[in-house]
Design an enzyme around this catalytic site. Structure first.
Site, short mmCIF file in Angstrom:
data_model
loop_
_atom_site.label_atom_id
_atom_site.label_comp_id
_atom_site.label_asym_id
_atom_site.label_seq_id
_atom_site.Cartn_x
_atom_site.Cartn_y
_atom_site.Cartn_z
N GLN A 10 0.83 -1.20 0.00
CA GLN A 10 0.00 0.00 0.00
C GLN A 10 0.87 1.25 0.00
O GLN A 10 1.88 1.33 0.70
CB GLN A 10 -0.92 -0.01 1.22
N SER A 94 4.47 -6.14 2.92
CA SER A 94 3.19 -6.01 3.62
C SER A 94 2.05 -6.55 2.76
O SER A 94 1.99 -7.76 2.48
CB SER A 94 2.96 -4.55 4.02
N LEU A 95 1.16 -5.70 2.28
CA LEU A 95 0.09 -6.13 1.39
C LEU A 95 0.62 -6.92 0.20
O LEU A 95 -0.01 -7.89 -0.26
CB LEU A 95 -0.68 -4.90 0.88
N ARG A 119 -8.96 -7.69 4.74
CA ARG A 119 -7.82 -7.08 5.43
C ARG A 119 -7.92 -5.56 5.39
O ARG A 119 -7.71 -4.87 6.39
CB ARG A 119 -6.52 -7.56 4.78
N HIS A 208 1.06 -2.55 11.52
CA HIS A 208 2.22 -3.36 11.88
C HIS A 208 2.71 -3.06 13.30
O HIS A 208 3.90 -2.91 13.54
CB HIS A 208 3.34 -3.20 10.87
N GLN A 257 1.59 -11.04 10.20
CA GLN A 257 2.15 -9.86 9.53
C GLN A 257 1.33 -8.60 9.78
O GLN A 257 1.81 -7.50 9.56
CB GLN A 257 2.29 -10.09 8.02
#
Length: 319
Positions: A10, A94-95, A119, A208, A257
Site C-alpha cells: 500500500q 506487507s500487502l 484485510r 504493523h 504480519q
C-alpha cells in the site's frame, strides 16, 4: 541468472494503474474482470480513473494493488510464454505478500482478493495511533528510542505507550508505529539523536504494531475459512525474513504480519544470500526497486509497472 519476483504494498497505488493492460493483454483484462465480478463493484474503473481519494482508501487500495500486480504478472506470463525464467523466490512488502502468495501458487486470485478486501476493511476500521518515517538513523538506535519512550510513558502513568519499528525498509529508512503520543515522543527523540528527517505518515492507524491485534484476529477468522496450498516457490516472509512453503506457515504469516514489523532489509539480504542476482518488481511504481538499490546495490533491478515494461523485459536490461 537467479531471479526473485517482488510485489509492492500500500502506498504504491496511482490513478491510471493497469489501464494500458486492458487493450494490450487479454490475460490482464480477464484479471480485472474477475476482480469487478468478485467484489461486485467497479474496481477496475477505480484503478484506471479514480477518484484518487477513493482509490487511496485502505479498503480499496489493497484489492486494487493486488489486482494490478496480478494483472501485470498475467500479462508477463502471456507475452513471455516458455521464455519466462521462473523465480527462485517470491516476496512482497506487507500487502504485497498476498500478490507473492498468488505468484507462488499458494492462493488463487479470487481467494486472495477476498482476503485482501477483508484485510483492508479491518485495517480501515482501526483508528488508533499513527506512524512516522525516520530517515538516516540506525535501527538499533531507533529500537532503543522506542523502548525508552514506552517505558517512560508507562512510568508516568500514560496507558497509551506503545511505539515500535513497523517497517525496516532500508538501512536509512525505517518507520515507527504506535499510539499518537508515543509516536510523537519517539519522533522528537529520534531528531535529537541524529535522524535527518522524521515524516509523519498520512495513515488512519498504527499498522504493523500491537495495536492492530483486532485486525489480526479478524484475519485469523477469515483465513480459517479459505483453501490454501503449499507454495510452489518459497516465499521470503515479512515476519521472519526466512523462506516458508507449507500451508500452516502461510496461515500463520497472514495473521502475524498484521501486527509484526515488515523485515524488508533482512528479506532482501536473505534472497541475495540464497543466490538471487536479479529482482523484478511487479506492480505499480518503483518503491521496492529504490529500497533494494540501497540494501543490495550489486543486484540487477527490473520494474514491471506497465505493458511497455513487459516488452522491454525481453532484453533483460538492468534499470
Amino acid at each position: 541468472m537467479s531471479i526473485a519476483w517482488v510485489f509492492p504494498g500500500q502506498g504504491s497505488q496511482v490513478v491510471g494503474m493497469g489501464r494500458d493492460l486492458i487493450t494490450a493483454s487479454p490475460a490482464a483484462r480477464q484479471i480485472f474482470a474477475i476482480a469487478d465480478e468478485t467484489l461486485d463493484f467497479g474496481l477496475s474503473e477505480l484503478c484506471f480513473s479514480g477518484p484518487e481519494t477513493d482509490l487511496t482508501a485502505t479498503e480499496n487500495a489493497q484489492p486494487a494493488l493486488l489486482t494490478t500486480s496480478i494483472a501485470l504478472l498475467a500479462a508477463l506470463r502471456e507475452v513471455s510464454g516458455d521464455r519466462l525464467e521462473p523465480p527462485i523466490a517470491v516476496a512482497g512488502h506487507s500487502l504485497g505478500e498476498y500478490s507473492a502468495l498468488v505468484a507462488g501458487g499458494s492462493l488463487d486470485f479470487v481467494t486472495a482478493l477476498r482476503l485482501v478486501r477483508r484485510r483492508g476493511e479491518l485495517m480501515a476500521a482501526a483508528h488508533e495511533g499513527g506512524m512516522a518515517a525516520v530517515i538516516g538513523l540506525d535501527a538499533d538506535v531507533l529500537e532503543q528510542i522506542c523502548d525508552e519512550v514506552s517505558a517512560t510513558l508507562q512510568e508516568h502513568g500514560v496507558s497509551q505507550s506503545t511505539v515500535v519499528i513497523a517497517n525496516y525498509n532500508a538501512p536509512d529508512q525505517l518507520v515507527i508505529s504506535g499510539t499518537s503520543v508515543a509516536v510523537e515522543h519517539a519522533s522528537l527523540l529520534a531528531k535529537s539523536r541524529g535522524a535527518k528527517r522524521v515524516i509523519p505518515l498520512k495513515v488512519s492507524a498504527a499498522f504493523h504494531s500491537p495495536l492492530m491485534v483486532d485486525a489480526a484476529e479478524g484475519m485469523a477468522k477469515a483465513i480459517a475459512e479459505v483453501s490454501i496450498r503449499d507454495l510452489d516457490i518459497p516465499l521470503i516472509a515479512n515476519v521472519t525474513a526466512e523462506p516458508i512453503r507449507s500451508t500452516d506457515d502461510v496461515r500463520r504469516e497472514i495473521v502475524a504480519q498484521v501486527v509484526a514489523p515488515v523485515r524488508w532489509i533482512a528479506s532482501v539480504r536473505y534472497m541475495v544470500a540464497m543466490g538471487v542476482e536479479t529482482f523484478i518488481e511487479i506492480g505499480p511504481g518503483r518503491v521496492l526497486t529504490g529500497l533494494i538499490r540501497r540494501i543490495a546495490p550489486e543486484a540487477r533491478l527490473i520494474n514491471i509497472a506497465t505493458f511497455e515494461d513487459i516488452r522491454a523485459l525481453t532484453v533483460m536490461q538492468p534499470v
